[in-house]
Design an enzyme around this catalytic site. Structure first.
Site, PDB file in Angstrom:
ATOM      1  N   ASN A  13      34.343  35.507  42.510  1.00  0.00           N
ATOM      2  CA  ASN A  13      35.606  35.839  43.565  1.00  0.00           C
ATOM      3  C   ASN A  13      34.256  36.676  44.414  1.00  0.00           C
ATOM      4  O   ASN A  13      34.575  37.932  44.019  1.00  0.00           O
ATOM      5  CB  ASN A  13      36.488  36.217  42.713  1.00  0.00           C
ATOM      6  CG  ASN A  13      37.555  37.703  43.707  1.00  0.00           C
ATOM      7  OD1 ASN A  13      37.283  37.274  44.781  1.00  0.00           O
ATOM      8  ND2 ASN A  13      38.347  38.066  42.553  1.00  0.00           N
ATOM      9  N   TRP A  14      34.490  36.141  45.409  1.00  0.00           N
ATOM     10  CA  TRP A  14      33.010  37.288  46.781  1.00  0.00           C
ATOM     11  C   TRP A  14      34.667  38.325  46.800  1.00  0.00           C
ATOM     12  O   TRP A  14      33.537  39.540  47.557  1.00  0.00           O
ATOM     13  CB  TRP A  14      32.369  36.465  47.490  1.00  0.00           C
ATOM     14  CG  TRP A  14      32.193  34.928  47.250  1.00  0.00           C
ATOM     15  CD1 TRP A  14      31.712  34.743  45.656  1.00  0.00           C
ATOM     16  CD2 TRP A  14      31.099  34.514  48.045  1.00  0.00           C
ATOM     17  NE1 TRP A  14      29.952  33.996  45.601  1.00  0.00           N
ATOM     18  CE2 TRP A  14      30.781  33.571  47.337  1.00  0.00           C
ATOM     19  CE3 TRP A  14      30.558  34.378  49.234  1.00  0.00           C
ATOM     20  CZ2 TRP A  14      28.963  33.032  47.044  1.00  0.00           C
ATOM     21  CZ3 TRP A  14      29.362  33.878  49.615  1.00  0.00           C
ATOM     22  CH2 TRP A  14      29.428  32.923  48.889  1.00  0.00           C
ATOM     23  N   LYS A  15      34.983  38.897  47.283  1.00  0.00           N
ATOM     24  CA  LYS A  15      36.816  39.967  47.622  1.00  0.00           C
ATOM     25  C   LYS A  15      36.091  39.710  49.017  1.00  0.00           C
ATOM     26  O   LYS A  15      35.943  38.157  49.413  1.00  0.00           O
ATOM     27  CB  LYS A  15      36.040  40.428  46.883  1.00  0.00           C
ATOM     28  CG  LYS A  15      35.990  40.305  45.319  1.00  0.00           C
ATOM     29  CD  LYS A  15      36.072  41.606  44.134  1.00  0.00           C
ATOM     30  CE  LYS A  15      35.782  41.355  42.698  1.00  0.00           C
ATOM     31  NZ  LYS A  15      37.152  42.829  42.215  1.00  0.00           N
ATOM     32  N   HIS A  98      45.844  37.795  41.930  1.00  0.00           N
ATOM     33  CA  HIS A  98      44.528  38.601  42.067  1.00  0.00           C
ATOM     34  C   HIS A  98      45.297  40.250  41.473  1.00  0.00           C
ATOM     35  O   HIS A  98      45.792  40.411  42.622  1.00  0.00           O
ATOM     36  CB  HIS A  98      43.467  38.233  42.226  1.00  0.00           C
ATOM     37  CG  HIS A  98      42.114  38.748  41.917  1.00  0.00           C
ATOM     38  ND1 HIS A  98      41.807  40.160  41.981  1.00  0.00           N
ATOM     39  CD2 HIS A  98      41.064  38.201  41.505  1.00  0.00           C
ATOM     40  CE1 HIS A  98      40.702  41.023  41.992  1.00  0.00           C
ATOM     41  NE2 HIS A  98      40.151  39.782  41.101  1.00  0.00           N
ATOM     42  N   GLU A 100      44.163  42.438  42.485  1.00  0.00           N
ATOM     43  CA  GLU A 100      43.752  43.546  43.954  1.00  0.00           C
ATOM     44  C   GLU A 100      44.970  43.120  45.148  1.00  0.00           C
ATOM     45  O   GLU A 100      45.625  44.202  45.359  1.00  0.00           O
ATOM     46  CB  GLU A 100      42.145  43.010  44.300  1.00  0.00           C
ATOM     47  CG  GLU A 100      41.026  44.511  43.477  1.00  0.00           C
ATOM     48  CD  GLU A 100      39.889  43.865  43.890  1.00  0.00           C
ATOM     49  OE1 GLU A 100      39.624  42.468  44.244  1.00  0.00           O
ATOM     50  OE2 GLU A 100      39.109  44.036  42.858  1.00  0.00           O
ATOM     51  N   GLU A 170      42.418  38.803  33.032  1.00  0.00           N
ATOM     52  CA  GLU A 170      41.813  40.281  33.918  1.00  0.00           C
ATOM     53  C   GLU A 170      42.021  41.473  33.312  1.00  0.00           C
ATOM     54  O   GLU A 170      43.144  42.230  34.273  1.00  0.00           O
ATOM     55  CB  GLU A 170      42.034  39.189  35.784  1.00  0.00           C
ATOM     56  CG  GLU A 170      40.486  38.763  35.583  1.00  0.00           C
ATOM     57  CD  GLU A 170      40.672  38.406  36.949  1.00  0.00           C
ATOM     58  OE1 GLU A 170      39.146  37.975  36.828  1.00  0.00           O
ATOM     59  OE2 GLU A 170      40.976  39.045  38.170  1.00  0.00           O
ATOM     60  N   GLY A 176      36.037  45.377  38.150  1.00  0.00           N
ATOM     61  CA  GLY A 176      34.995  46.612  39.168  1.00  0.00           C
ATOM     62  C   GLY A 176      34.476  47.651  38.964  1.00  0.00           C
ATOM     63  O   GLY A 176      34.613  48.726  39.816  1.00  0.00           O
ATOM     64  N   SER A 216      34.336  42.820  34.920  1.00  0.00           N
ATOM     65  CA  SER A 216      33.163  43.247  34.613  1.00  0.00           C
ATOM     66  C   SER A 216      32.551  42.850  34.136  1.00  0.00           C
ATOM     67  O   SER A 216      31.316  42.939  33.540  1.00  0.00           O
ATOM     68  CB  SER A 216      33.505  45.382  34.146  1.00  0.00           C
ATOM     69  OG  SER A 216      33.728  45.723  34.967  1.00  0.00           O
ATOM     70  N   GLY A 237      33.447  38.650  39.298  1.00  0.00           N
ATOM     71  CA  GLY A 237      33.699  39.683  41.302  1.00  0.00           C
ATOM     72  C   GLY A 237      32.229  39.682  41.276  1.00  0.00           C
ATOM     73  O   GLY A 237      31.153  39.095  42.065  1.00  0.00           O
ATOM     74  N   GLY A 238      31.733  41.281  41.049  1.00  0.00           N
ATOM     75  CA  GLY A 238      30.713  41.681  41.442  1.00  0.00           C
ATOM     76  C   GLY A 238      28.964  41.065  40.936  1.00  0.00           C
ATOM     77  O   GLY A 238      28.708  41.092  42.347  1.00  0.00           O
TER      78      GLY A 238
HETATM   79  C1  PEP Z   1      37.462  40.045  39.988  1.00  0.00           C
HETATM   80  O1  PEP Z   1      36.956  40.500  41.268  1.00  0.00           O
HETATM   81  O2  PEP Z   1      38.142  38.954  39.628  1.00  0.00           O
HETATM   82  C2  PEP Z   1      36.488  40.651  39.141  1.00  0.00           C
HETATM   83  C3  PEP Z   1      36.362  40.484  37.750  1.00  0.00           C
HETATM   84  O3  PEP Z   1      35.532  41.522  39.558  1.00  0.00           O
HETATM   85  P1  PEP Z   1      34.372  42.388  38.631  1.00  0.00           P
HETATM   86  O4  PEP Z   1      33.519  41.313  38.043  1.00  0.00           O
HETATM   87  O5  PEP Z   1      33.314  42.938  39.767  1.00  0.00           O
HETATM   88  O6  PEP Z   1      35.289  43.422  38.010  1.00  0.00           O
END
Ligand code: PEP
Length: 255
Positions: A13-15, A98, A100, A170, A176, A216, A237-238
């Protein structure tokens, strides 16, 4: 329930990151590193990067997804993009719900259900995100929260349509933040989601159903998380923005 019945799915998930040119560059770096992976590899990118991503993944098995979709087919929804439009562009996956989107953009369980419905109606595969806030975990209501999110989002989804749905568990406190759920915490909730699916649909549907963990996940903790019986992949994500880290997670899922 038997993990070998399911193919793991690792989705980035590049956000709100990467321009089209940077998208091409990142996918070109990921491609050779994940060639031959024994899991499904997906990159969910910003709308403006979709065409660059679809062009860049050519010649590989990497699939492309969007990060959201609107529930209406078209109309007066300035700034939005419909599931129908995504499908017409050749997009295969879409993320719904999601945290966010729920936290910053007013998504509710009902709008998540409507987005999920629109995605399925248009032949998209859905990565449906659910998860509790830290206060909810501390109040010991994680499963109540997650069950209700799942039940509302899947209301009206048939067992056949369920084949196009993945749930990403999640925990919001782990997204994040660098604070990962322990492998046992992830397993506990992913397992409970599978049991919920068995109750709502059937044991066969639950056995085949992919439940990801997200929050994470990175190159160092992926092995332990993905080793768990009910964790069938990850929404990343990251770490999905760094080709070697994303590839290491794909490798962990391919074991
Ligand atoms: C996400 O954006 O779905 C996510 C899990 O982010 P991160 O891996 O950065 O926690």
């Amino acid at each position: 329930m038997n993990k070998s019945l399911r193919k793991a799915v690792i989705a980035g998930n590049w956000k709100m990151n990467k321009t089209p040119a940077e998208t091409t560059e990142l996918i070109n770096s990921i491609k050779p590193l994940v060639a031959g992976a024994d899991c499904e590899v997906v990159v969910c990118v910003p709308y403006i990067d979709l065409f660059a991503a679809m062009e860049a993944v050519k010649g590989s098995d990497i699939k492309v997804g969007a990060e959201n979709c609107h529930w209406a087919a078209s109309g007066a929804f300035t700034g939005e993009v419909s599931a129908q439009m995504l499908k017409a562009c050749g997009v295969e996956y879409v993320i719904t719900g999601h945290s966010e989107r729920r936290t910053y953009f007013g998504d509710t369980d009902k709008t998540v259900r409507d987005r999920t419905r629109a995605a399925l109606d248009n032949g998209l595969k859905v990565i449906l995100c659910v998860g509790e806030y830290l206060e909810q975990r501390e109040q010991n209501i994680t499963m109540e929260v997650v069950s209700s999110q799942v039940k509302i989002a899947l209301a009206g989804v048939t067992e056949e349509e369920l084949g196009n749905v993945i749930i990403a568990y999640e925990p919001v406190w782990a997204i994040g933040t660098g604070r990962t759920a322990t492998a046992d915490q992830a397993e506990e909730v992913c397992k409970a989601i599978r049991e919920l699916i068995a109750g709502l649909y059937s044991k066969e549907a639950a056995d085949a159903f992919v439940v990801q963990y997200g929050g994470s996940m990175n190159a160092s903790n992926a092995d332990e998380l993905l080793d768990k019986e009910d964790v069938d992949g990850g929404l990343i994500g990251g770490a999905s923005l760094k080709a070697p880290d994303f590839a290491a997670i794909v490798k962990a899922a391919s074991k």
